[in-house]
Enzyme design. Structure first.
Site, PDB file in Angstrom:
ATOM      1  N   ASN A  19      70.534   7.260  41.615  1.00  0.00           N
ATOM      2  CA  ASN A  19      70.987   8.076  40.476  1.00  0.00           C
ATOM      3  C   ASN A  19      69.890   9.028  40.017  1.00  0.00           C
ATOM      4  OD1 ASN A  19      73.797   7.509  39.250  1.00  0.00           O
ATOM      5  ND2 ASN A  19      73.082   5.502  39.930  1.00  0.00           N
ATOM      6  N   MET A  95      67.240  -2.376  34.852  1.00  0.00           N
ATOM      7  CA  MET A  95      67.956  -3.648  34.859  1.00  0.00           C
ATOM      8  C   MET A  95      67.380  -4.676  33.879  1.00  0.00           C
ATOM      9  SD  MET A  95      70.330  -2.727  36.823  1.00  0.00           S
ATOM     10  CE  MET A  95      71.255  -4.196  37.279  1.00  0.00           C
ATOM     11  N   ARG A  96      66.805  -4.187  32.803  1.00  0.00           N
ATOM     12  CA  ARG A  96      66.313  -5.104  31.779  1.00  0.00           C
ATOM     13  C   ARG A  96      67.094  -4.931  30.480  1.00  0.00           C
ATOM     14  NH1 ARG A  96      61.472  -7.586  31.562  1.00  0.00           N
ATOM     15  NH2 ARG A  96      61.151  -7.014  29.384  1.00  0.00           N
ATOM     16  N   ASN A 112      72.846   5.443  29.243  1.00  0.00           N
ATOM     17  CA  ASN A 112      72.822   4.460  30.331  1.00  0.00           C
ATOM     18  C   ASN A 112      74.021   4.704  31.220  1.00  0.00           C
ATOM     19  OD1 ASN A 112      72.092   2.055  31.783  1.00  0.00           O
ATOM     20  ND2 ASN A 112      73.714   0.949  30.697  1.00  0.00           N
ATOM     21  N   HIS A 114      76.528   2.723  33.757  1.00  0.00           N
ATOM     22  CA  HIS A 114      76.922   1.337  34.029  1.00  0.00           C
ATOM     23  C   HIS A 114      78.111   1.351  34.997  1.00  0.00           C
ATOM     24  CE1 HIS A 114      77.314  -2.941  33.366  1.00  0.00           C
ATOM     25  NE2 HIS A 114      78.621  -2.752  33.262  1.00  0.00           N
ATOM     26  N   SER A 141      80.676   4.260  33.847  1.00  0.00           N
ATOM     27  CA  SER A 141      80.639   4.821  32.494  1.00  0.00           C
ATOM     28  C   SER A 141      79.222   5.283  32.177  1.00  0.00           C
ATOM     29  CB  SER A 141      81.019   3.746  31.455  1.00  0.00           C
ATOM     30  OG  SER A 141      82.265   3.154  31.750  1.00  0.00           O
ATOM     31  N   ASP A 150      75.351  -2.919  27.058  1.00  0.00           N
ATOM     32  CA  ASP A 150      76.405  -2.097  27.660  1.00  0.00           C
ATOM     33  C   ASP A 150      77.547  -1.847  26.670  1.00  0.00           C
ATOM     34  OD1 ASP A 150      75.006  -2.056  30.117  1.00  0.00           O
ATOM     35  OD2 ASP A 150      75.880  -3.977  30.692  1.00  0.00           O
TER      36      ASP A 150
HETATM   37  C1  GAR Z   1      73.819   1.840  39.752  1.00  0.00           C
HETATM   38  O1  GAR Z   1      75.004   1.417  40.377  1.00  0.00           O
HETATM   39  C2  GAR Z   1      73.938   1.730  38.245  1.00  0.00           C
HETATM   40  O2  GAR Z   1      75.214   2.040  37.777  1.00  0.00           O
HETATM   41  C3  GAR Z   1      73.615   0.270  38.035  1.00  0.00           C
HETATM   42  O3  GAR Z   1      72.571  -0.001  38.921  1.00  0.00           O
HETATM   43  C4  GAR Z   1      72.696   0.846  40.060  1.00  0.00           C
HETATM   44  C5  GAR Z   1      71.374   1.555  40.281  1.00  0.00           C
HETATM   45  O4  GAR Z   1      71.378   2.246  41.491  1.00  0.00           O
HETATM   46  N1  GAR Z   1      73.234   0.024  36.687  1.00  0.00           N
HETATM   47  C6  GAR Z   1      73.485  -1.123  36.067  1.00  0.00           C
HETATM   48  O5  GAR Z   1      74.066  -2.059  36.598  1.00  0.00           O
HETATM   49  C7  GAR Z   1      72.999  -1.187  34.632  1.00  0.00           C
HETATM   50  N2  GAR Z   1      73.573  -2.298  33.965  1.00  0.00           N
HETATM   51  P1  GAR Z   1      70.273   3.330  41.800  1.00  0.00           P
HETATM   52  O6  GAR Z   1      68.908   2.645  41.537  1.00  0.00           O
HETATM   53  O7  GAR Z   1      70.445   3.672  43.232  1.00  0.00           O
HETATM   54  O8  GAR Z   1      70.503   4.474  40.879  1.00  0.00           O
END
Ligand code: GAR
Length: 223
Positions: A19, A95-96, A112, A114, A141, A150
């Protein structure tokens, strides 16, 4: 030329950083009027940090193991982020869980992404939970961060159909490129000052949002 100064953005990421890469690529393509002032991670070896370095963005790795508790970690992390003077913080796969006191000053200035159609499936295993529930659609989202995990106001979503033969992995893989589009589009709206969080809720182009924006509803993308 944009009428606004370029938005100063700090990003937090724990892992792969796809992302984050989508945001960097959009900026490089001239589609996202932001400057990245810092990319920070709780994982010193996160690929996201390498991607930031390759893009010439300042990085910061802070290992939670070096701190007494979450509050101490988050206080230090957010004071260092504040020192970079961002207008906005983007959690791009961070992820914290965050300490309420640390994030309170950033209300309305932290996003964020999600991987679920919030309010469905906050937390982890979102793809597996959507399949276990036999949901016909799934999605992602982008929301303003509050101290509810979230749970902050949702700005925009993207929807995809589930398939009978989906696994959590296949569903996640199909969603990921759409997540990238969603995050780029939402950040662009914020950078163009089209979105704000008010006491009444999210305002988009001067009107209160009754429901999250849908990335695929093109009427919302033109002005
Ligand atoms: C993504 O799918 C994001 O939506 C999720 O982690 C992944 C990160 O991927 N985020 C969460 O689950 C937050 N609660 P990336 O490091 O390749 O962007």
């Amino acid at each position: 030329m944009s009428a606004h100064p370029r938005l100063r953005v700090a990003a937090l990421a724990s892992g792969r950083g796809s992302n984050l890469q989508a945001l960097i690529d959009a900026r490089d393509a001239g589609a996202l009027p932001v400057d990245f002032v810092l990319v920070a991670s709780d994982k010193p070896h996160a690929p996201a940090l390498r991607r930031a370095e390759e893009a010439g963005i300042a990085t910061l790795a802070l290992d939670p193991k070096s701190y007494a508790n979450r509050a101490a970690y988050d206080a230090d992390l957010f004071s260092r982020i504040a020192a970079a003077k961002p207008d906005l913080i983007v959690l791009a796969g961070f992820m914290r869980i965050l300490d309420a006191a640390a994030i309170a000053p950033w209300r309305g200035r932290m996003l964020n992404i999600h991987p679920s159609l919030l309010p469905k499936y906050p937390g982890l295993r979102t793809h597996a939970r959507a399949l276990e529930a036999r949901d016909r659609e799934h999605g992602a989202s982008v929301h303003f961060v509050t101290d509810e995990l979230d749970g902050g106001p949702v700005i925009a979503q993207v929807r995809i159909e589930t398939r009978g033969d989906d696994t959590p992995e296949s569903l996640a893989a199909r969603l990921l490129p759409r997540e990238h589009e969603l995050l780029v589009a939402t950040l662009a709206w914020v950078a163009e000052r089209r979105i704000a969080l008010t006491a009444e809720g999210i305002v988009f182009d001067g009107a209160l949002l009754a429901a999250p924006l849908d990335l695929d509803d093109r009427r919302q993308r033109v002005r």
